[in-house]
Motif scaffolding. Sequence first.
Motif, short mmCIF file in Angstrom:
data_model
loop_
_atom_site.label_atom_id
_atom_site.label_comp_id
_atom_site.label_asym_id
_atom_site.label_seq_id
_atom_site.Cartn_x
_atom_site.Cartn_y
_atom_site.Cartn_z
N SER A 1 0.79 -1.06 0.05
CA SER A 1 0.05 0.03 -0.05
C SER A 1 0.89 1.35 0.08
N GLY A 2 1.90 1.17 0.64
CA GLY A 2 2.81 2.52 0.59
C GLY A 2 3.39 2.64 -0.88
N LEU A 3 3.83 1.70 -1.37
CA LEU A 3 4.23 1.69 -2.72
C LEU A 3 3.43 2.38 -3.70
N LEU A 4 2.02 1.78 -3.31
CA LEU A 4 1.00 2.16 -4.21
C LEU A 4 0.63 3.44 -4.10
N LEU A 5 0.72 4.01 -3.00
CA LEU A 5 0.36 5.39 -2.60
C LEU A 5 1.43 6.19 -3.24
N PHE A 6 2.63 5.66 -2.98
CA PHE A 6 3.99 6.90 -3.60
C PHE A 6 3.75 6.84 -5.04
N GLY A 7 3.22 5.74 -5.76
CA GLY A 7 3.23 5.85 -7.20
C GLY A 7 2.18 6.89 -7.76
#
Length: 89
Positions: free
Chosen positions: A68-74
Motif C-alpha cells: 500500500s505504501g508503494l501504491l500510494l507513492f506511485g
Amino acid sequence: MKRSVVRAFLVGVAFVFVYYIILALRGMYLTNNYVPDIINSYDSVDYLQQKVAFGIAIEPVRMVLEVSGLLLFGMAIYFVVRKLRRRAN
C-alpha cells in the motif's frame, strides 16, 4: 477525474511490480555471486538460526503496508508530475 484516479492507480501498481522485480533480480544476483567462506561460515549459520526458525517468515501486516505504501507513492508521483506539467503549459 475518474480517469486520472485510474491512471494514478495503474502507475502505483507499476511501482509495486517494478519493486518486486528488482528484489527478485537482486536476489538472483546475490545467489549467483555468493562465495562461501569456510572460516566464518559457522558465525553466519548461527546468526541465521537465531533470526528465522524455518523457511521464510512472511508477515502479512508488513506486506500490506509495503504494497500500500508503494501504491500510494506511485499515485502521489503521478499527481505531482501531472500538476507540474499543467504549470509548465
